[in-house]
Design an enzyme around this catalytic site. Structure first.
Site, PDB file in Angstrom:
ATOM      1  N   GLU A  31      -5.932  -2.930  16.751  1.00 42.33           N
ATOM      2  CA  GLU A  31      -5.335  -1.763  16.111  1.00 42.33           C
ATOM      3  C   GLU A  31      -4.810  -0.755  17.126  1.00 42.33           C
ATOM      4  O   GLU A  31      -3.918   0.035  16.825  1.00 42.33           O
ATOM      5  CB  GLU A  31      -6.356  -1.092  15.161  1.00 42.33           C
ATOM      6  CG  GLU A  31      -5.733  -0.005  14.301  1.00 42.33           C
ATOM      7  CD  GLU A  31      -6.646   0.539  13.220  1.00 42.33           C
ATOM      8  OE1 GLU A  31      -7.656  -0.120  12.890  1.00 42.33           O
ATOM      9  OE2 GLU A  31      -6.356   1.643  12.715  1.00 42.33           O
ATOM     10  N   LEU A  43      -7.234  -7.802  10.585  1.00 42.14           N
ATOM     11  CA  LEU A  43      -8.273  -8.685  11.101  1.00 42.14           C
ATOM     12  C   LEU A  43      -7.609  -9.870  11.792  1.00 42.14           C
ATOM     13  O   LEU A  43      -8.014 -10.315  12.861  1.00 42.14           O
ATOM     14  CB  LEU A  43      -9.162  -9.177   9.959  1.00 42.14           C
ATOM     15  CG  LEU A  43      -9.871  -8.076   9.150  1.00 42.14           C
ATOM     16  CD1 LEU A  43     -10.739  -8.699   8.067  1.00 42.14           C
ATOM     17  CD2 LEU A  43     -10.723  -7.217  10.062  1.00 42.14           C
ATOM     18  N   HIS A  73      -6.000   5.485   6.430  1.00 39.76           N
ATOM     19  CA  HIS A  73      -6.763   4.271   6.615  1.00 39.76           C
ATOM     20  C   HIS A  73      -6.522   3.572   7.945  1.00 39.76           C
ATOM     21  O   HIS A  73      -7.456   3.249   8.671  1.00 39.76           O
ATOM     22  CB  HIS A  73      -6.416   3.320   5.459  1.00 39.76           C
ATOM     23  CG  HIS A  73      -7.120   2.020   5.522  1.00 39.76           C
ATOM     24  ND1 HIS A  73      -8.477   1.923   5.574  1.00 39.76           N
ATOM     25  CD2 HIS A  73      -6.665   0.740   5.542  1.00 39.76           C
ATOM     26  CE1 HIS A  73      -8.824   0.642   5.607  1.00 39.76           C
ATOM     27  NE2 HIS A  73      -7.754  -0.081   5.608  1.00 39.76           N
ATOM     28  N   ARG A 116       0.795  -1.226   0.000  1.00 38.80           N
ATOM     29  CA  ARG A 116       0.000   0.000   0.000  1.00 38.80           C
ATOM     30  C   ARG A 116       0.828   1.277   0.000  1.00 38.80           C
ATOM     31  O   ARG A 116       0.486   2.231  -0.687  1.00 38.80           O
ATOM     32  CB  ARG A 116      -0.893   0.008   1.233  1.00 38.80           C
ATOM     33  CG  ARG A 116      -1.904  -1.087   1.148  1.00 38.80           C
ATOM     34  CD  ARG A 116      -2.727  -1.185   2.386  1.00 38.80           C
ATOM     35  NE  ARG A 116      -3.677  -2.272   2.192  1.00 38.80           N
ATOM     36  CZ  ARG A 116      -4.517  -2.696   3.116  1.00 38.80           C
ATOM     37  NH1 ARG A 116      -4.511  -2.128   4.305  1.00 38.80           N
ATOM     38  NH2 ARG A 116      -5.350  -3.662   2.861  1.00 38.80           N
ATOM     39  N   ARG A 162       1.261  -1.713   7.081  1.00 37.75           N
ATOM     40  CA  ARG A 162       0.541  -2.962   7.286  1.00 37.75           C
ATOM     41  C   ARG A 162       0.133  -3.554   5.958  1.00 37.75           C
ATOM     42  O   ARG A 162      -0.481  -2.891   5.137  1.00 37.75           O
ATOM     43  CB  ARG A 162      -0.720  -2.717   8.124  1.00 37.75           C
ATOM     44  CG  ARG A 162      -1.585  -3.958   8.269  1.00 37.75           C
ATOM     45  CD  ARG A 162      -2.775  -3.701   9.138  1.00 37.75           C
ATOM     46  NE  ARG A 162      -3.809  -2.912   8.508  1.00 37.75           N
ATOM     47  CZ  ARG A 162      -4.742  -3.399   7.683  1.00 37.75           C
ATOM     48  NH1 ARG A 162      -4.748  -4.658   7.362  1.00 37.75           N
ATOM     49  NH2 ARG A 162      -5.656  -2.604   7.173  1.00 37.75           N
TER      50      ARG A 162
END
Ligand SMILES: Cc1cc2nc3c(=O)[nH]c(=O)nc-3n(C[C@H](O)[C@H](O)[C@H](O)COP(=O)(O)OP(=O)(O)OC[C@H]3O[C@@H](n4cnc5c(N)ncnc54)[C@H](O)[C@@H]3O)c2cc1C
Ligand code: SF4
Ligand code: FES
Lengths: 248, 667
Positions: free
Chosen positions: B454, B470, B430, B338, B464
């Site tokens: 988190e 999750l 995010h 990302r 991440r």
């Protein structure tokens, strides 16, 4: 856009509520319905008035927090969307928009447009689960293959966001669509089958205890459900319930 | 420095967790009944922890600000959850998951924690399936997988684009079972306002009943914070509107160190900002990058014409498009991690190739996927020479099956059909990799105060990888914390109930009341949102996707000044003893106004680029991040000393015994 909002204001659970008029200006089509209310609230705060309270959190149609009866329809005029996903481009300049809380005896108003939907939680607490330990000593996940079709149907039932629109849409304020979605999710999976009888009996009993009305197969719930939860779930739950009662 | 003991067990990496579990103290089941645990937060981390602790026999109280645990922010997670099951036989293993995670995090996470996470990952899937979580399946009845950015195997389990929802409903069901048994007492619509310490140990919290406004005292032998991330410090983010840092920040003020606050993930595939009124940003799951190709026009004139609406993206020929990720990173292509994908999009848009009105968007295009799948489908259905229309139709069906709800969501928001015209995306805030510092047992620097999910810092490093939050939340909640907390609680079997009538509780409650009063009595010039938006602007412009020393220095001053203005001039209408969303927001924004400053301070001190933290001064000639392992291979854990600017830095040096540190390359 210029709009005339008629909004339900109610101080708390005990007070009587009333509709109030709020003219508003400068609303753009790509605002969401809740962003439009944000704009109104900002105006109210600047005037020193108390903003309109409403429930919301994710603002992307998945948490099930937002509610709102808009022009008589839960989640407004658009199909398959929650209020937070409803956009102002669905309205026209000069429209009058009536905004109320979801109405049902089992969903008392807390304040303004905020309602108490904890009855839904209690329905799930009496059986909306598989009684498996959370200790991590379960069998391998692929040990029990599950037919794709069943897994998919279970998933579709499980996508219910617990918003309560089905109840608000129903002339009897029945919670059948919601409860049946929960029952179906587990009934369709081998993991949930073992306790199916007890589950459906307990959940239906709790549903009645909470003061939801009876289902008369009108189908308004399915039409207004933002997640497209199907009436088939009600049929499935009825079958489960009947055979549970036969078994005793 | 003495306080930062990571308590990582000795011995070989693969044996550490087993060894630790064998060595820590246990609490006898009969004694667990006499022990109370508070779990703040009922997302994946808190929900799974609460259910498991109750299952083990502890008395659990849960808190969340929503009206039901089922609505926690975890519900929104779209893409999937990783697990090293190697069902696909593509060579996956716990070690590979561990390796990808540490590398993907730019070597700023703790080896032992990450290895444990990878080890437990396979368990999570088994547990969830046993609970009736309907994961996607193949026709043979077995679980289906897909892949995510930054990895080369297919290890992501999913339930359409609603994985978080299904996993959270699984936890919530497990919680319900315990609520029904009387082992969990849920306090919904309750917000934790402060942490209460007695003799240096966390022994309770002060909470506000968000409906009646009542201030309540709750005691326990230990407190677990599972309150999620703080991305909303940017105002615009993909987080739920109520996501906040309050619980973690209050604990920080009571002695819990705050680690790596500046490590924030900017997600590459969000729906671009549309105007000033916007309240939040919507993520389009990264799984879309499996099939979608990212591009901008090759020529500036074309980009210009597209922005002005004179040219449609579909009119641009293949050779006039710049598939910049495929060009720059041939090995990973559209599936780079990302941080890499986000920076590359910003680079193209800054250079003038953006494709929406504001020039801050790139295309995510499914045309070739539709064609590819369509041809495949046609062949498997025995249509040897299907026409283009049939192929498109069949291809669309496949894409719809995979991503239908995401496409629908996009269409609702943007009012364009993404099957016909490419989606527009842009990076947005995010996920926060920083959070409260915890040791291997997930305990903060305050005894008896634990932090999971988190809200803690340990597993993701500076960046991440997808589908790993999750995994971390559930591993922490189902399988790690319930063990490690026992070690601590074994000293409490004779303590008895913790009284709420102590000077410590008096003092904490008084402080909370004073704060609320102060917020309600502001002289009243501007709304809370006014301040939140200003803070967000400072954060995005000066602490956003690219940072430099000059901007960060001024951000620190700007935020401090804004905070002062906030306390003098914020206007909160209504009353404190009633449902009052403005008051809730005010408390949260007040804490963001402190965190934001620490964030900038942390980013300023870290003279390197790594993961989500890109310092313009530290980059290679090709514009890639330049890490400095020699000087910054540590966790920055900040101790509260009054104003954020006085916070004191403690360092946990990171040891890599099993992985060789390399320059991260996805070329
Ligand atoms: C749109 C989106 C998509 C994502 N997709 C993925 C994905 O595909 N895969 C993946 O791995 N990760 C994904 N993530 C990240 C992941 O969802 C989150 O990191 C994770 O769910 C966080 O879980 P949590 O349990 O730590 O916190 P949360 O789920 O945020 O829960 C926080 C809880 O704390 C409570 N709380 C907070 N403050 C207080 C307070 N002061 N008092 C009382 N209660 C409080 C809240 O009520 C809530 O119950 C996504 C995130 C977003 C936003
Ligand atoms: S069935 Fe549909 S309308 Fe009813 S609660 Fe679920 S999602 Fe909402
Ligand atoms: S705010 Fe979450 S569904 Fe509308």
């Amino acid at each position: 856009m210029k709009l005339n909002l008629k909004i339900w204001r109610q101080k708390d659970a005990k007070s009587k509520g009333e509709m109030k008029d709020y003219p508003i200006n400068g609303i753009e089509g790509d605002m969401s319905f809740l962003e439009m209310l944000d704009v109104l609230n900002e105006e109210l705060i600047n005037k020193g008035e108390e903003p309109v309270q409403f429930d919301h959190d994710c603002r992307e149609g998945i948490c099930g927090s937002c509610s709102l009866q808009i022009n008589g329809e839960p989640h407004g005029p658009d199909r398959l969307v929650t209020t937070c996903q409803l956009h102002m481009r669905k309205f026209n300049d000069g429209d009058t928009i009536v905004i109320e809380p979801f109405r049902a005896t089992a969903f008392p108003v807390i304040k303004d447009l905020v309602i108490d939907r904890s009855a839904f939680d209690r329905i799930q607490q009496v059986g909306g689960y598989v009684s498996v330990n959370t200790s991590g000593n379960t069998v391998d996940a692929n040990a029990t293959p599950i037919e794709k079709e069943n897994a998919d149907d279970s998933f579709y039932a499980a996508t219910c966001i617990g918003c309560g629109a089905c109840v608000a849409a129903c002339k009897n304020a029945s919670a059948m669509l919601f409860t049946s979605a929960k029952v179906s999710q587990f009934a369709l999976l081998p993991q949930g089958k073992v306790e199916a009888t007890e589950r459906v009996q307990n959940m239906v009993r709790q549903m009645d205890l909470e003061g939801f009305g009876n289902c008369t197969n009108t189908g308004a719930c399915e039409v207004e459900c933002p997640k497209g939860i199907s009436l088939e779930n009600i049929a499935r739950m009825n079958r489960e319930y009947l055979s549970a009662n036969v078994k005793g | 420095m003495g306080k930062l003991d990571s308590k990582v067990p000795s011995g070989p990496l693969a044996d550490k967790w087993t060894k630790h579990k064998n060595e820590i103290n246990l609490v006898n089941p009969a004694n667990k009944r006499n022990i109370d645990v508070i779990v703040v937060g009922t997302g994946l981390a808190g929900g799974s922890a609460a259910a498991t602790l109750a299952e083990l026999g502890y008395n659990v109280k849960t808190f969340c600000y929503q009206d039901s645990p089922r609505r926690a922010h975890s519900i929104a997670a779209q893409g999937g959850i990783n697990a090293a099951k190697n069902y696909q036989g593509d060579g996956d293993s716990a070690y590979r998951l561990f390796y990808d995670t540490v590398k993907g995090g730019d070597y700023r996470s703790r080896e032992a924690n990450v290895y444990r996470l990878a080890e437990e990952s396979a368990n999570i899937i088994d547990q969830c399936v046993a609970q009736g979580v309907p994961f996607a399946r193949e026709y043979g009845g077995l679980l289906d997988n897909r892949s995510f950015g930054g990895v080369l195997v297919s290890r992501t389990f999913y339930a359409k684009g609603q994985t978080g929802q299904q996993l959270l409903l699984g936890c919530y069901a497990a919680m319900n079972r315990q609520i029904n048994r009387g082992k969990i007492k849920p306090y919904n619509r309750h917000e934790m306002m402060d942490l209460v310490l007695v003799d240096g140990k966390a022994r309770g919290i002060i909470a506000r009943d968000l409906v009646s406004g009542e201030i309540e005292r709750h005691s326990a032998h230990a407190v677990v914070l599972a309150t999620g991330g703080y991305g909303n410090v940017f105002f615009l983010s993909t987080n739920a509107m109520g996501s906040n840092v309050m619980a973690a920040w209050r604990a920080h003020r009571r002695g819990a160190y705050f680690a790596n606050p500046c490590f924030t993930q900017i997600h590459p595939t969000c729906i671009p900002v549309s105007g000033d009124h916007q309240s939040k940003l919507t993520l389009m799951s990264e799984s879309l990058r499996n099939d979608g190709r990212i591009w901008v026009p090759k020529r500036k004139e074309d980009a210009e014409n597209i922005r002005q609406g004179k040219l449609k993206p579909t009119q641009l020929k293949e050779e006039d498009r710049d598939y910049y990720l495929e060009r720059r990173y041939p090995a990973f292509g559209n599936l780079v991690p990302r941080d890499v994908a986000s920076r590359a999009a910003k680079e193209r848009c800054d250079a003038g190739f953006g494709v929406n009105k504001t020039g801050e968007a790139v295309y995510l295009d499914f045309a070739s996927a539709i064609e590819r799948y369509g041809k495949e489908e046609a062949l498997t259905h025995g249509m040897k020479d299907a026409d283009n229309k049939t192929i498109t139709k069949l291809g669309r069906q496949v894409v719809e099956n995979k991503y239908g709800n995401l496409f629908q969501m996009y269409e609702k928001i943007v009012d364009e059909n993404p099957y016909e015209t490419p989606m527009m995306i842009y990076p947005a805030v995010h996920y926060t990799m920083g959070g409260l510092w915890v040791d291997y047992n997930l305990q903060t620097t305050v005894d008896g105060c634990y932090c999971i999910g988190e809200a803690n810092f340990s597993d993701h490093g500076a960046n991440r990888l997808g589908a790993s939050a999750l995994m971390q939340g559930l591993a922490d909640g189902y399988f790690v914390l319930p063990y490690t907390i026992g070690d601590y609680l074994s000293n409490d079997i004779r303590t008895g109930e913790i009284s709420i009538d102590s000077p410590e509780f008096d003092q904490a409650e008084e402080a909370v009341r004073e704060r609320i009063e102060k917020l309600m009595s502001g002289s009243g010039k501007h709304s809370v949102d006014h301040y939140h938006k200003l803070l967000g602007k400072i954060m995005w412009n000066k602490c956003g996707m690219a940072r430099n020393a000059e901007d960060l220095t001024s951000a620190i001053d700007d935020i401090a000044a804004l905070r002062e203005d906030f306390w003098a001039n914020v206007k909160v209408t209504g009353v404190a003893d009633s449902l009052n969303a403005e008051l809730e927001k005010a408390g949260r924004v007040a804490d963001f106004l402190e965190l934001g400053e620490l964030f900038a301070k942390d980013a300023l001190h870290r003279d390197e680029s790594c993961g989500g933290h890109f310092r313009e001064e530290y980059q290679t000639p090709e514009g890639e991040a330049l890490r400095d392992d020699e000087n910054f291979k540590y966790v920055a854990a900040w101790e509260f000393k009054g104003e954020p600017k006085n916070a004191v830095l403690h360092k946990e040096n990171l040891k890599y015994e099993n992985i060789e540190l390399k320059t991260r390359s996805y070329k």
